[in-house]
Design a protein around this motif. Structure first.
Motif, short mmCIF file in Angstrom:
data_model
loop_
_atom_site.label_atom_id
_atom_site.label_comp_id
_atom_site.label_asym_id
_atom_site.label_seq_id
_atom_site.Cartn_x
_atom_site.Cartn_y
_atom_site.Cartn_z
N LYS A 1 -3.29 12.73 5.71
CA LYS A 1 -3.02 11.64 5.92
C LYS A 1 -2.73 10.65 4.83
N ILE A 2 -1.93 10.15 4.78
CA ILE A 2 -2.16 9.00 3.76
C ILE A 2 -2.52 7.50 4.64
N ASP A 3 -3.54 6.95 3.08
CA ASP A 3 -4.37 6.13 3.25
C ASP A 3 -3.09 4.40 3.70
N GLU A 4 -2.70 4.18 5.08
CA GLU A 4 -2.66 3.16 5.34
C GLU A 4 -2.69 2.04 4.83
N GLU A 5 -3.57 1.58 4.58
CA GLU A 5 -4.62 0.34 4.05
C GLU A 5 -3.85 -0.09 2.97
N LEU A 6 -4.65 0.84 2.14
CA LEU A 6 -4.12 0.87 0.10
C LEU A 6 -2.80 1.23 0.35
N ALA A 7 -2.26 1.39 0.78
CA ALA A 7 -0.64 1.24 0.71
C ALA A 7 0.06 -0.18 1.00
N THR A 8 -0.44 -0.24 1.80
CA THR A 8 0.06 -2.05 2.98
C THR A 8 -0.83 -2.94 1.39
N GLU A 9 -2.30 -2.46 0.34
CA GLU A 9 -2.19 -4.01 -0.07
C GLU A 9 -1.57 -3.39 -1.35
N LEU A 10 -1.09 -2.37 -1.93
CA LEU A 10 -0.13 -2.15 -2.94
C LEU A 10 1.00 -2.49 -3.18
N LEU A 11 1.26 -2.93 -1.56
CA LEU A 11 3.10 -3.64 -1.36
C LEU A 11 3.27 -4.58 -1.46
N GLU A 12 1.85 -5.11 -1.14
CA GLU A 12 1.36 -6.63 -1.20
C GLU A 12 1.31 -7.09 -2.76
N ALA A 13 0.97 -5.87 -3.38
CA ALA A 13 0.32 -6.80 -4.55
C ALA A 13 1.83 -6.44 -5.90
N SER A 14 2.84 -5.91 -5.81
CA SER A 14 4.02 -5.80 -6.67
C SER A 14 5.30 -5.58 -5.74
N GLU A 15 5.81 -6.55 -6.29
CA GLU A 15 6.93 -6.69 -5.69
C GLU A 15 8.11 -6.25 -5.69
#
Length: 277
Positions: free
Chosen positions: A108-122
């Motif tokens: 499974k993909i870590d959806e929570e961490l993925a969301t935080e990475l998307l928020e951390a980079s444009e």
């Protein structure tokens, strides 16, 4: 979304039993670490580097990385940074949800961490198309699944590999990963299609910079010696992120070429396993 395997049956075996035997072959091969490790619990590693060719070519070298990961203990999540070989997708493509299927099961993909990475980079885009046919993330999963089925991933495919992009991705990983149990895997092969002696000489210069955690010198040496390393952006981003998460040194675990496997040293691909801790 379920991402089905793209290279099962070509880069590695398509059946679970034969795939497990192939992985064991990689560990016991004369170029491999020589044994299958037990799972540890130290969790010192911040990042690791592993090759992504077919297992019959780079599997024994890759096994050194996975021996180190297993002995160190499994994190909750692996952020896997890979180059883009297909030309599909955006400059920096993340698959932020769903699961990846291999003959050994699903991850499974870590959806929570993925969301935080998307928020951390444009510059990270949600883009599944880059991952559908790309082998350089997929080939790492069976090695990990051989030891443990209880982990998640965040797959990021990098078509843009310039230093500024790598810095942004590395810093985003640092910011999103602090306080979490994360290990970064940078997927790369080194010199492509040069005589073995040229590959060894040039790759060692790049590897010296990597294990010194010096991404700037790594780029300088890649350009100076015209090293056809395919995943330099993922490696640079991993160096930056690992340093931000507390890494102070790197270690080269193994280097070999396709010529060491085939006996043909006239035109080889270089493979290296390394860890950042």
């Amino acid at each position: 979304m379920k991402r089905n395997p793209a290279v099962a049956g070509t880069f590695y075996e398509a059946e679970a039993d034969t795939l497990k035997k192939r992985i064991e072959w990689c560990f016991h091969h004369k170029l491999g670490p020589g044994k299958i490790p037990e799972i540890g619990d130290e969790r010192r590693l911040k990042a690791a580097i592993a090759p992504h060719a077919g297992y019959i070519y780079s599997g024994p070298v890759a096994a050194h990385t996975y021996q180190a990961i297993a002995a160190d203990g499994f994190p909750e999540t692996f952020i896997i940074l890979c180059p883009n070989h297909t030309g599909m997708g955006s400059g920096i493509s993340m698959m932020p949800e769903g699961e990846w299927i291999t003959p050994l099961g699903s991850v499974k993909i870590d959806e929570e961490l993925a969301t935080e990475l998307l928020e951390a980079s444009e510059i990270i885009d949600i883009d599944e198309s880059a991952h559908l046919g790309e082998h350089s993330c997929e080939v790492h999963l069976p090695f990990l699944q051989y030891f443990n089925q209880d982990f998640k991933i965040v797959p990021i495919c990098m078509w843009m590999q310039d230093l500024e992009t790598a810095k942004e991705i590395g810093n985003a990983i640092t910011n999103a990963s602090k306080g979490k149990d994360v290990l970064i895997i940078a997927s790369t092969d080194f010199t492509h299609y040069e005589p073995a002696e040229v590959a060894y000489k040039n790759d060692q210069k790049v590897l010296e910079a990597i294990i010194s955690l010096d991404e700037n010198r790594m780029y300088e040496r890649i350009y100076q010696y015209n090293v056809s390393m395919c995943g330099y952006g993922p490696v640079a981003a991993s160096i930056i992120a690992a340093r931000g998460l507390g890494a102070t040194r790197g270690r080269l675990l193994k280097y070999a070429t396709s010529g060491d496997m085939t006996g043909d040293n006239s035109s080889v691909v270089g493979y290296a396993s390394a860890i950042l801790e």
